[in-house]
Design a protein around this motif. Structure first.
Motif, PDB file in Angstrom:
ATOM      1  N   VAL A 179      10.409   2.497  -6.178  1.00  0.00           N
ATOM      2  CA  VAL A 179      11.164   3.602  -6.079  1.00  0.00           C
ATOM      3  C   VAL A 179      12.695   3.243  -5.910  1.00  0.00           C
ATOM      4  N   VAL A 180      13.466   3.417  -6.857  1.00  0.00           N
ATOM      5  CA  VAL A 180      14.996   3.301  -6.709  1.00  0.00           C
ATOM      6  C   VAL A 180      15.386   4.529  -6.410  1.00  0.00           C
ATOM      7  N   ILE A 181      15.885   4.590  -5.140  1.00  0.00           N
ATOM      8  CA  ILE A 181      16.376   5.883  -4.385  1.00  0.00           C
ATOM      9  C   ILE A 181      17.708   6.068  -4.562  1.00  0.00           C
ATOM     10  N   ALA A 182      18.485   5.003  -5.031  1.00  0.00           N
ATOM     11  CA  ALA A 182      19.917   5.326  -5.032  1.00  0.00           C
ATOM     12  C   ALA A 182      20.715   4.035  -5.744  1.00  0.00           C
ATOM     13  N   GLU A 183      21.789   4.067  -6.454  1.00  0.00           N
ATOM     14  CA  GLU A 183      22.436   2.961  -6.902  1.00  0.00           C
ATOM     15  C   GLU A 183      23.913   3.217  -6.532  1.00  0.00           C
ATOM     16  N   ALA A 184      24.403   1.884  -6.421  1.00  0.00           N
ATOM     17  CA  ALA A 184      25.624   1.637  -5.880  1.00  0.00           C
ATOM     18  C   ALA A 184      26.625   0.934  -6.841  1.00  0.00           C
ATOM     19  N   HIS A 185      27.901   1.250  -6.916  1.00  0.00           N
ATOM     20  CA  HIS A 185      28.842   0.494  -7.833  1.00  0.00           C
ATOM     21  C   HIS A 185      29.622  -0.312  -7.538  1.00  0.00           C
ATOM     22  N   ASN A 186      29.742  -0.395  -5.965  1.00  0.00           N
ATOM     23  CA  ASN A 186      30.523  -1.347  -5.183  1.00  0.00           C
ATOM     24  C   ASN A 186      29.867  -1.712  -3.808  1.00  0.00           C
ATOM     25  N   GLY A 187      30.372  -2.794  -3.080  1.00  0.00           N
ATOM     26  CA  GLY A 187      29.860  -3.078  -1.847  1.00  0.00           C
ATOM     27  C   GLY A 187      29.809  -2.190  -0.796  1.00  0.00           C
ATOM     28  N   ARG A 188      31.164  -1.272  -0.695  1.00  0.00           N
ATOM     29  CA  ARG A 188      31.236  -0.264   0.059  1.00  0.00           C
ATOM     30  C   ARG A 188      30.373   0.916   0.259  1.00  0.00           C
ATOM     31  N   ALA A 230       0.849  -1.119   0.037  1.00  0.00           N
ATOM     32  CA  ALA A 230       0.079  -0.208  -0.089  1.00  0.00           C
ATOM     33  C   ALA A 230       0.870   1.085   0.014  1.00  0.00           C
ATOM     34  N   VAL A 231       2.140   1.102  -0.076  1.00  0.00           N
ATOM     35  CA  VAL A 231       3.108   2.456  -0.092  1.00  0.00           C
ATOM     36  C   VAL A 231       4.292   1.885  -1.095  1.00  0.00           C
ATOM     37  N   PRO A 232       4.800   2.711  -1.744  1.00  0.00           N
ATOM     38  CA  PRO A 232       5.856   2.370  -2.816  1.00  0.00           C
ATOM     39  C   PRO A 232       6.954   1.830  -1.752  1.00  0.00           C
ATOM     40  N   VAL A 233       7.482   0.659  -2.418  1.00  0.00           N
ATOM     41  CA  VAL A 233       8.736  -0.171  -2.027  1.00  0.00           C
ATOM     42  C   VAL A 233       9.832   0.894  -2.262  1.00  0.00           C
ATOM     43  N   ARG A 234      10.748   0.896  -1.261  1.00  0.00           N
ATOM     44  CA  ARG A 234      12.190   1.951  -1.655  1.00  0.00           C
ATOM     45  C   ARG A 234      12.939   0.886  -1.925  1.00  0.00           C
ATOM     46  N   ALA A 235      13.948   0.764  -2.917  1.00  0.00           N
ATOM     47  CA  ALA A 235      15.031  -0.018  -3.154  1.00  0.00           C
ATOM     48  C   ALA A 235      16.432   0.981  -3.470  1.00  0.00           C
ATOM     49  N   ILE A 236      17.502   0.065  -3.065  1.00  0.00           N
ATOM     50  CA  ILE A 236      18.784   0.607  -3.803  1.00  0.00           C
ATOM     51  C   ILE A 236      19.304  -0.751  -4.544  1.00  0.00           C
ATOM     52  N   ARG A 277      22.534  -2.335 -13.737  1.00  0.00           N
ATOM     53  CA  ARG A 277      21.950  -1.387 -12.852  1.00  0.00           C
ATOM     54  C   ARG A 277      20.731  -0.670 -13.484  1.00  0.00           C
ATOM     55  N   LYS A 278      20.876  -0.199 -14.854  1.00  0.00           N
ATOM     56  CA  LYS A 278      20.114   0.437 -15.661  1.00  0.00           C
ATOM     57  C   LYS A 278      18.893  -0.231 -15.697  1.00  0.00           C
ATOM     58  N   MET A 279      19.214  -1.740 -16.398  1.00  0.00           N
ATOM     59  CA  MET A 279      17.983  -2.591 -16.655  1.00  0.00           C
ATOM     60  C   MET A 279      17.083  -2.772 -15.681  1.00  0.00           C
ATOM     61  N   ILE A 280      17.941  -3.091 -14.244  1.00  0.00           N
ATOM     62  CA  ILE A 280      16.861  -3.322 -13.040  1.00  0.00           C
ATOM     63  C   ILE A 280      16.311  -2.176 -12.507  1.00  0.00           C
ATOM     64  N   LYS A 281      16.839  -1.019 -12.591  1.00  0.00           N
ATOM     65  CA  LYS A 281      16.354   0.147 -12.344  1.00  0.00           C
ATOM     66  C   LYS A 281      15.031   0.383 -13.157  1.00  0.00           C
ATOM     67  N   GLU A 282      15.105   0.148 -14.329  1.00  0.00           N
ATOM     68  CA  GLU A 282      14.196   0.548 -15.172  1.00  0.00           C
ATOM     69  C   GLU A 282      12.833  -0.476 -15.037  1.00  0.00           C
ATOM     70  N   ALA A 283      13.130  -1.707 -14.844  1.00  0.00           N
ATOM     71  CA  ALA A 283      12.273  -2.831 -14.459  1.00  0.00           C
ATOM     72  C   ALA A 283      11.486  -2.476 -13.252  1.00  0.00           C
ATOM     73  N   LEU A 284      12.235  -1.883 -12.244  1.00  0.00           N
ATOM     74  CA  LEU A 284      11.510  -1.764 -10.954  1.00  0.00           C
ATOM     75  C   LEU A 284      10.582  -0.594 -11.101  1.00  0.00           C
ATOM     76  N   GLN A 285      11.204   0.496 -11.406  1.00  0.00           N
ATOM     77  CA  GLN A 285      10.488   1.695 -11.594  1.00  0.00           C
ATOM     78  C   GLN A 285       9.290   1.715 -12.778  1.00  0.00           C
ATOM     79  N   SER A 286       9.375   1.123 -13.495  1.00  0.00           N
ATOM     80  CA  SER A 286       8.090   0.698 -14.482  1.00  0.00           C
ATOM     81  C   SER A 286       6.834   0.066 -13.740  1.00  0.00           C
ATOM     82  N   ALA A 287       7.294  -0.704 -12.616  1.00  0.00           N
ATOM     83  CA  ALA A 287       6.375  -1.274 -11.629  1.00  0.00           C
ATOM     84  C   ALA A 287       6.034  -0.430 -10.492  1.00  0.00           C
ATOM     85  N   GLY A 288       6.577   0.704 -10.152  1.00  0.00           N
ATOM     86  CA  GLY A 288       6.221   1.487  -9.109  1.00  0.00           C
ATOM     87  C   GLY A 288       7.058   1.435  -8.094  1.00  0.00           C
TER      88      GLY A 288
END
Length: 231
Positions: free
Chosen positions: A37-46, A9-15, A24-35
């Motif tokens: 919210v991708v709030i950040a992207e990380a390019h390494n574990g740290r 009932a509220v948007p899921v917030r994801a990193i 990252r681009k493909m995952i972000k597009e898939a998630l956002q198209s379904a509602g």
């Protein structure tokens, strides 16, 4: 404005944490198209650890193999001591191989599910919603096989046997069925009880085991000998 998630009932917030910008681009597009919210992207574990602590998302999609800090080490840091207990995120591990030795360690680190990186967009969205709702992604055969292999290589834990004594007979039945990968609806049908009653039992089982989610409950069921790993 993001579409509301039908389960929460509220948007899921994801990193999204992956060192491959295309992934990252493909995952972000898939998630956002379904509602979602991708709030950040990380390019390494740290960076994944730092961003997670800063933004406190509902779900972190974590690649297993990343530079500086791999996904498993990052998961340990995120779910270890020092993280704000009020909003502990769920970690969904992304792996290239359906049997990946690294992923066994991720179970102990507290991951709530696993998904192949080439999964269909709808499966990715479903996985994020499942773990965001506090469940574990146990349906895909890859996850079940990983848990079975993981459990098979571990010695029986004496602590597991002792903790079993704290469960009622019904709770032990529910735990056994969780260990076999049954959903709440399947457990309800098998035990001839309502799905809401199953949810109540599952909550009590997790609380008594000190388990974060169903993945940890499944591991416990194997450790205690309630379910046998496939040969």
């Amino acid at each position: 404005m993001a579409e509301q998630d039908p389960q929460t009932a509220v948007p899921v917030r994801a990193i999204v944490a992956d060192d491959d910008p295309f992934a990252r681009k493909m995952i972000k597009e898939a998630l956002q198209s379904a509602g979602v919210v991708v709030i950040a992207e990380a390019h390494n574990g740290r960076q994944a650890v730092d961003l997670t602590r800063h933004y406190q998302p509902d779900v972190v999609l974590m690649d297993v193999v990343m530079p500086e800090l791999d996904g498993i080490a990052a998961t340990r840091r995120i779910l270890g001591p020092g993280y704000p207990a009020a909003h502990v995120p769920r970690i969904l591990m992304l792996t290239t191989f359906d049997i990946d030795d690294y992923v066994y360690d991720a179970l102990e680190a507290g991951a709530s599910g696993f998904l192949l990186k080439d999964a269909l967009p709808e499966d990715l969205v479903h996985a994020v919603r499942v773990v965001a709702a506090g469940d574990a992604l146990l349906a895909p055969s890859v996850t079940r096989r990983m848990i079975e292999h993981f459990a098979a290589r571990r010695p029986r834990a004496g602590r597991a046997t002792a903790t079993l004594r704290e469960l009622t007979d019904r709770e032990r039945e529910v735990l056994t069925l969780i260990g076999r990968g049954r959903s709440n609806a399947e457990i309800a049908a098998e035990l001839f009880i309502s799905e809401q009653t199953v949810k109540t039992h599952v909550g009590k089982v997790l609380a008594k085991l000190g388990a974060r989610d169903r993945v940890q409950a499944v591991i416990f069921a194997y450790d205690a000998g309630l379910v046998e790993a496939a040969s």
